[in-house]
Design an enzyme around this catalytic site. Structure first.
Site, PDB file in Angstrom:
ATOM      1  N   ASP A  86     -69.456 -92.707 -16.214  1.00 34.12           N
ATOM      2  CA  ASP A  86     -70.750 -92.072 -15.949  1.00 34.12           C
ATOM      3  C   ASP A  86     -71.778 -93.119 -15.535  1.00 34.12           C
ATOM      4  O   ASP A  86     -71.670 -94.294 -15.886  1.00 34.12           O
ATOM      5  CB  ASP A  86     -71.242 -91.288 -17.173  1.00 34.12           C
ATOM      6  CG  ASP A  86     -71.486 -92.165 -18.397  1.00 34.12           C
ATOM      7  OD1 ASP A  86     -70.624 -93.020 -18.692  1.00 34.12           O
ATOM      8  OD2 ASP A  86     -72.534 -92.004 -19.045  1.00 34.12           O
ATOM      9  N   GLU A 144     -71.332 -92.924 -21.912  1.00 36.57           N
ATOM     10  CA  GLU A 144     -71.904 -94.167 -22.444  1.00 36.57           C
ATOM     11  C   GLU A 144     -73.390 -94.284 -22.145  1.00 36.57           C
ATOM     12  O   GLU A 144     -74.176 -94.757 -22.984  1.00 36.57           O
ATOM     13  CB  GLU A 144     -71.158 -95.372 -21.850  1.00 36.57           C
ATOM     14  CG  GLU A 144     -71.433 -96.694 -22.568  1.00 36.57           C
ATOM     15  CD  GLU A 144     -72.591 -97.480 -21.976  1.00 36.57           C
ATOM     16  OE1 GLU A 144     -72.975 -98.507 -22.564  1.00 36.57           O
ATOM     17  OE2 GLU A 144     -73.124 -97.074 -20.920  1.00 36.57           O
TER      18      GLU A 144
END
Length: 378
Positions: A86, A144
């Site tokens: 991400d 994250e």
């Protein structure tokens, strides 16, 4: 020059192609559809390169996560490589462009460059049929950049099984130093409830939540200690309705950074147990130190020395440094597993419109990781 590095240098253009495929698959943390599409590309790359075990961990509210295993046996002991797919960028927010040796784009530095060099490090090991007594687990998560709430337990679970953890997160610019220290981090939410009244007619009947919050902020800042590496930042505040109404509510979001694990409990208790400054107000504070620091201890130094020696054999000096930011490596270090971070390629501009990596450095960082893994696989 090593056999592995030679092979990777010969494949520089192919490594770039992998990075471009991953970067073009934009993956904003909150867009599950796009993150899952990126995950499928990552899976396809791994299966075409390695063809070993792949496990997809399906998630409902964030992108699916992947556990890739490199091994030719069923040995239980393992080495762990962790990364995330991400990014902080909304779809279309940044153009992808190449300018000479530089590749710009969303996530190229943080951290699709790191995913790319890991894929190619494993491909190089497979190319030369390098296996050992330990398997390599490459764990790729999807949240994250938004706190790792959906992956923390999985990361810790895999870390507990591991001899060491390697984190190909963005390196330290400008010279590509690896990270042997990271600050720990915590988030807290402070809510104040006061008593509203007319600021002119009943000025002394109210209890301002905003004034109480102001006192709280000043008192919280006293907990910061530059010498000890403790910082307190009140980054977001809100409250009140109109200038002629004594505020009934006020809220503050607080970021805390620490450098030592033993600071965590002390600072957390000091934040959670707040004094009251204005009679009639009520204080509620929630939150915790979410990530312990990655401390530069003997285990980390031992890992760094291995990487430094490999780099020297490749013809350059690998430096080390610290970061005020946190990563998923904080979780693994926090439970005592030797962890080294910042292994991603040379570049810069993380979370910035100038985000970039140096294309010619990709083979070197892939070789660095591959040879370190090979050493610890034995």
């Amino acid at each position: 020059m090593s056999q592995i590095l030679n092979y990777l240098k010969e494949n520089e253009s192919n490594i770039l192609d992998t990075l471009l495929r991953l970067t073009k698959a934009e993956s904003p943390s909150h867009n599950k559809v796009l993150v899952d599409q990126c995950g499928e590309i990552l899976r396809n790359e791994y299966e075409s390169f390695i063809g070993h075990e792949v496990e997809c961990i399906e998630k409902e509210s964030v992108g699916n996560q992947y556990k890739f295993t490199y091994s030719n046996n069923s040995e239980s002991e393992q080495l762990l490589v962790i990364g995330h797919m991400d990014t902080v960028w909304d779809e279309g927010a940044l153009p992808i462009k190449q300018d000479g040796d530089l590749l710009y784009g969303p996530g190229v530095f943080d951290m699709k460059g790191g995913l790319t060099i890991t894929l190619w490090a494993l491909k190089a090991l497979k190319e030369f049929n390098y296996f050992g007594s330990k398997k390599i687990v490459f764990l790729v998560t999807s949240d994250e950049e938004i706190g790792s709430a959906h992956s923390k337990d999985l990361i810790i679970q895999e870390a507990k099984r591991s001899r060491a953890v390697f984190v190909p997160e963005s390196s330290i610019e400008p010279d590509g130093a690896v990270k042997t220290e990271r600050k720990g981090a915590g988030k807290f939410l402070l809510k104040v409830e006061g008593i509203s009244s007319h600021a002119g007619i009943n000025a002394w009947d109210g209890a301002s939540a905003i004034e109480e919050l102001a006192y709280q902020i000043i008192d919280l800042k006293k907990l910061a200690n530059r010498d000890e590496g403790i910082s307190i930042n009140v980054g977001v505040v809100s409250g009140g309705t109109r200038s002629n109404v004594i505020a009934k509510e006020a809220v503050a979001e607080i970021d805390v950074r620490i450098t030592k694990k033993d600071q965590a409990e002390v600072i957390q208790n000091q934040i959670l147990n707040r004094p009251q400054f204005i009679a009639g107000t009520n204080i509620e504070i929630t939150g915790e130190i979410e990530r312990f620091p990655l401390e530069r201890n003997e285990q980390v130094v031992e890992l760094y020395e291995v990487f430094k020696e490999i780099a020297a054999n490749h013809g350059y000096d690998l430096k080390e440094g610290s970061s005020g930011g946190a990563s998923d490596g904080n979780f693994t270090s926090g439970i005592g597993v030797p962890t080294i971070d910042g292994l991603g390629p040379l570049g810069g501009g993380a979370h910035n419109e100038s985000e970039h990596v140096y294309i010619s450095n990709l083979p070197y960082r892939a070789a660095l990781l591959a040879e370190a893994l090979l050493k610890y696989m034995k």
